[in-house]
Write a protein that holds these residues in place. Structure first.
Motif, mmCIF file in Angstrom:
data_model
loop_
_atom_site.group_PDB
_atom_site.id
_atom_site.type_symbol
_atom_site.label_atom_id
_atom_site.label_comp_id
_atom_site.label_asym_id
_atom_site.label_seq_id
_atom_site.Cartn_x
_atom_site.Cartn_y
_atom_site.Cartn_z
ATOM 1 N N UNK A 16 0.854 -1.129 -0.422
ATOM 2 C CA UNK A 16 0.248 0.138 -0.498
ATOM 3 C C UNK A 16 0.284 1.202 -0.073
ATOM 4 N N UNK A 17 2.326 1.171 0.862
ATOM 5 C CA UNK A 17 3.112 2.703 0.505
ATOM 6 C C UNK A 17 3.363 2.344 -0.724
ATOM 7 N N UNK A 18 3.754 1.662 -0.750
ATOM 8 C CA UNK A 18 4.111 1.600 -2.543
ATOM 9 C C UNK A 18 3.299 2.248 -3.960
ATOM 10 N N UNK A 20 0.858 3.753 -2.903
ATOM 11 C CA UNK A 20 0.357 5.888 -2.651
ATOM 12 C C UNK A 20 1.999 6.625 -3.007
ATOM 13 N N UNK A 21 2.913 6.188 -3.277
ATOM 14 C CA UNK A 21 3.850 6.677 -3.296
ATOM 15 C C UNK A 21 3.541 7.382 -4.712
ATOM 16 N N UNK A 22 4.221 8.480 -4.830
ATOM 17 C CA UNK A 22 3.560 9.497 -5.673
ATOM 18 C C UNK A 22 4.558 9.446 -6.949
ATOM 19 N N UNK A 25 3.779 4.698 -8.171
ATOM 20 C CA UNK A 25 3.212 4.793 -8.801
ATOM 21 C C UNK A 25 3.899 4.867 -10.049
ATOM 22 N N UNK A 201 -8.088 11.033 0.854
ATOM 23 C CA UNK A 201 -7.023 12.125 1.188
ATOM 24 C C UNK A 201 -6.261 11.832 1.958
ATOM 25 N N UNK A 202 -4.833 11.186 2.381
ATOM 26 C CA UNK A 202 -4.046 11.010 1.689
ATOM 27 C C UNK A 202 -4.263 10.516 0.118
ATOM 28 N N UNK A 203 -4.930 9.081 0.839
ATOM 29 C CA UNK A 203 -5.057 8.649 -0.433
ATOM 30 C C UNK A 203 -4.338 7.623 -1.594
ATOM 31 N N UNK A 204 -4.245 7.876 -2.703
ATOM 32 C CA UNK A 204 -2.994 7.317 -3.545
ATOM 33 C C UNK A 204 -3.593 7.797 -5.138
ATOM 34 N N UNK A 205 -4.645 8.716 -5.339
ATOM 35 C CA UNK A 205 -5.105 9.811 -6.994
ATOM 36 C C UNK A 205 -6.227 8.324 -7.495
ATOM 37 N N UNK B 57 4.927 8.824 3.722
ATOM 38 C CA UNK B 57 4.973 8.368 1.946
ATOM 39 C C UNK B 57 3.967 9.267 1.716
ATOM 40 N N UNK B 58 4.678 11.205 0.430
ATOM 41 C CA UNK B 58 3.846 11.849 -0.554
ATOM 42 C C UNK B 58 2.863 10.784 -1.375
ATOM 43 N N UNK B 59 2.227 11.398 -1.037
ATOM 44 C CA UNK B 59 0.960 10.475 -2.284
ATOM 45 C C UNK B 59 0.602 11.874 -3.219
ATOM 46 N N UNK B 60 -0.453 11.628 -4.361
ATOM 47 C CA UNK B 60 -0.695 13.105 -5.157
ATOM 48 C C UNK B 60 -1.349 14.143 -4.383
ATOM 49 N N UNK B 61 -2.354 13.534 -2.813
ATOM 50 C CA UNK B 61 -3.045 14.366 -2.403
ATOM 51 C C UNK B 61 -2.566 14.608 -0.883
ATOM 52 N N UNK B 62 -1.295 14.139 -0.592
ATOM 53 C CA UNK B 62 -1.487 14.383 1.105
ATOM 54 C C UNK B 62 0.350 13.462 1.306
ATOM 55 N N UNK B 66 3.377 5.699 6.680
ATOM 56 C CA UNK B 66 3.347 4.378 6.778
ATOM 57 C C UNK B 66 4.135 3.167 7.155
#
Lengths: 216, 216, 216, 216
Positions: A16-18, A20-22, A25, A201-205, B57-62, B66
């Motif tokens: 899941x951390x991968x 999420x990671x901008x 991903x 949010x923070x979600x993953x997009x 973890x930096x997501x596209x939204x926040x 983790x």
């Protein structure tokens, strides 16, 4: 009942951390792979709750009394973001029947939207275990709607609703709207915030865009 | 400590029953697939025992806090029957370092045999988590020998020895010969009998032959 | 005969370029995946040269005359760098028998080395099509030696030697030392240079280390 | 133009024969696997027709001039029977954008039917290579309709329409209705007969039902 598999530490949180990671991903192959591996992990955890029966297995050297699945669950997914997760489920529940369903948001001028079911392909779910898979559980409206469409006037033995990342609001919507006696929610993470545009949010997009390419 | 994952019901038992089944095991593709899926299940269960650290973890939204793996374990397997199980481990622990090791039985005229290590390819295992994978744990001699060769004069943080199907005798041999403080045994089933030729009964036959073809 | 599949443009070259790329190859999962996909592509191209027989297939709606493989080839690989390529072959030739073989370099004080075979597990290859897989063909000594060990005093119908990236020198060594009547060489690229330490330049580095981790 | 990849002998025909076989197709995991492997084979063959550009790749030991894909094609599939084939395409074209589309038959009292598009999710296909995948090409109506919906008012660079098993009638329908200058048809087999219910004979039955379970 809600099972948050991300509460305990395991490879699930790594994946899941991968997701999420901008940066990570951007590799869409790894993004889909992570969704599939997560699907397999959910399949395995859910399999602990299913019914088993004894069977005598003839081996090359003797006979073994084994517990095998009484019935394979029906695996359903919401198109398109649910597909890579579905693939991980089917990789583990390889003898399952499958269903596919799609829904869309119909927007009004004021920015509000309704959710409608569009495509559905399903076997009978009467008296069967039903698993409905999506990648995200945002408002919960789409999950509840597709779930109702899938069962229509049938009665599954038990239903499992799955989302990799959920919002608090989405989980609560499902709990309010579907009988907790017959339905178990499984998630990998529950995030606090939901934007006005229904993004977690923070979600993953947008999981569908990240897995399959941006829709214009 | 011994973890018998087959004690509780799950897809693991479904796959082991297919591995054992003298009819189903004729499909070598399914046989290997079952070994791999079992490898992934073991990997996931073992991952619950590993150490994790927090990462932002930096997501596209926040930003999401983790828990990710502190270190990936080294995954080692005994060639050749361990290879399909190894593949399932590596599918889940995709960032792991890997080791491969082979041993053979040297037979004497009286039918007795010694086990010798032949091929070994390994990274340092000092202070790392080490997973040693095989399909069967029969006498336990081969597992113990290859394990000692793998660690030689190093000291892993903790070691996990894995066999899909084990004999009571094999498990006891490992418990007697390796320190239980540093080593955890993971199996999918423990069978009662071991023949004079070191075959597990009921077992499933020769896993190497079933996965890759009969050696003359 | 030498078949260089990289001469024409196809996905093969895309994958080899990713294997070579010093940045992309840091992702070991993608590195192994590329080796496997390349294995499947080689398997498919080689399958065009094998023998087929007619079989009447009963479908749910009629009867179809189809050409199916007369015999599956034996798939052998050189441990450890050949394993991910082997996996791609086996994914396509799923009913094949398999062989595994290892060799090592024994170095002398002057820096020279001999190559010795260490581990070998093989079925009979008499009158069968034999495919021997490795990731790199550097000097060619290891490939020729393991090939001779695999066939020993048997006579395969035809043999196919596979390397993803080869050196000119390695290809020439095989051509000089093995009968071209019975052996076909298949490569994805032929590089010009070979260093004194037997590294192919530009090559891709050490395929075994990149797939499975650095050996100290 | 029509490319019938089943004309020459290769593993493709082995897989199609297994798809057709009324006994072997009972193993739904193998059925889906065969569709996916066929998808990968088609992807590879189509990749030979795409455009490539030179790129200098920095390896750990030097620099290599390689030919890489100028652009990845868009991969589209018709839900649900096209999904396992799509998966094989995406496994090889892992950086592609994807589209999904569904159509259904609306039956009239006299047994005739119209085909309508229901669900569509697509990126822009303007100036791109477009691959549209299905398992069967029966009447050709559904393929032509979904193709037109996918391109709508855009103009792909070139389009490839794929079906594992086609009927003569279906191929002719596509040739009559879509410009052969911009469209290439790729099939694995062309069967002679088409029943009044639009089933290909000998064919293989209903690919969607065989892959995912019977729809009532």
């Amino acid at each position: 009942m809600v099972n948050n598999l991300g509460k305990g530490n395991s490879l699930l949180n790594q994946y899941i951390s991968e997701l999420r990671d901008v940066e990570i991903q951007k590799d869409t192959m790894r993004f889909r792979k992570n969704l599939s591996r997560i699907g397999s992990i959910f399949a395995y955890e859910i399999s602990k709750k299913l019914e088993y029966k004894s069977r005598e297995i003839i081996t090359p050297l003797g006979t073994s009394e084994m517990k095998v699945l009484k019935n394979y669950p029906v695996v359903a997914s919401i198109i398109r973001a649910g597909l890579p997760v579905h693939q991980g489920f089917l990789d583990f529940f390889d003898r399952s029947e499958n269903a596919f369903i799609s829904s869309y948001r119909k927007y009004y001028k004021d920015g509000n939207f309704d959710v409608h079911v569009q495509y559905v392909s399903k076997p009978s779910v009467q008296d069967k275990d039903l698993i409905l898979v999506d990648s995200m559980l945002a408002t919960g409206v789409s999950m509840a709607l597709t779930y109702r469409e899938l069962i229509s006037d049938e009665k599954p033995r038990h239903s499992h609703l799955i989302a990799v990342v959920a919002s608090v609001e989405g989980v609560n919507y499902i709990k309010r709207n579907l009988s907790s006696k017959n339905v178990t929610i499984w998630v990998g993470a529950i995030d606090d915030e939901l934007t006005a545009e229904a993004y977690i949010v923070p979600g993953l997009g947008d999981a569908g865009d990240l897995a399959f390419g941006v829709k214009p």
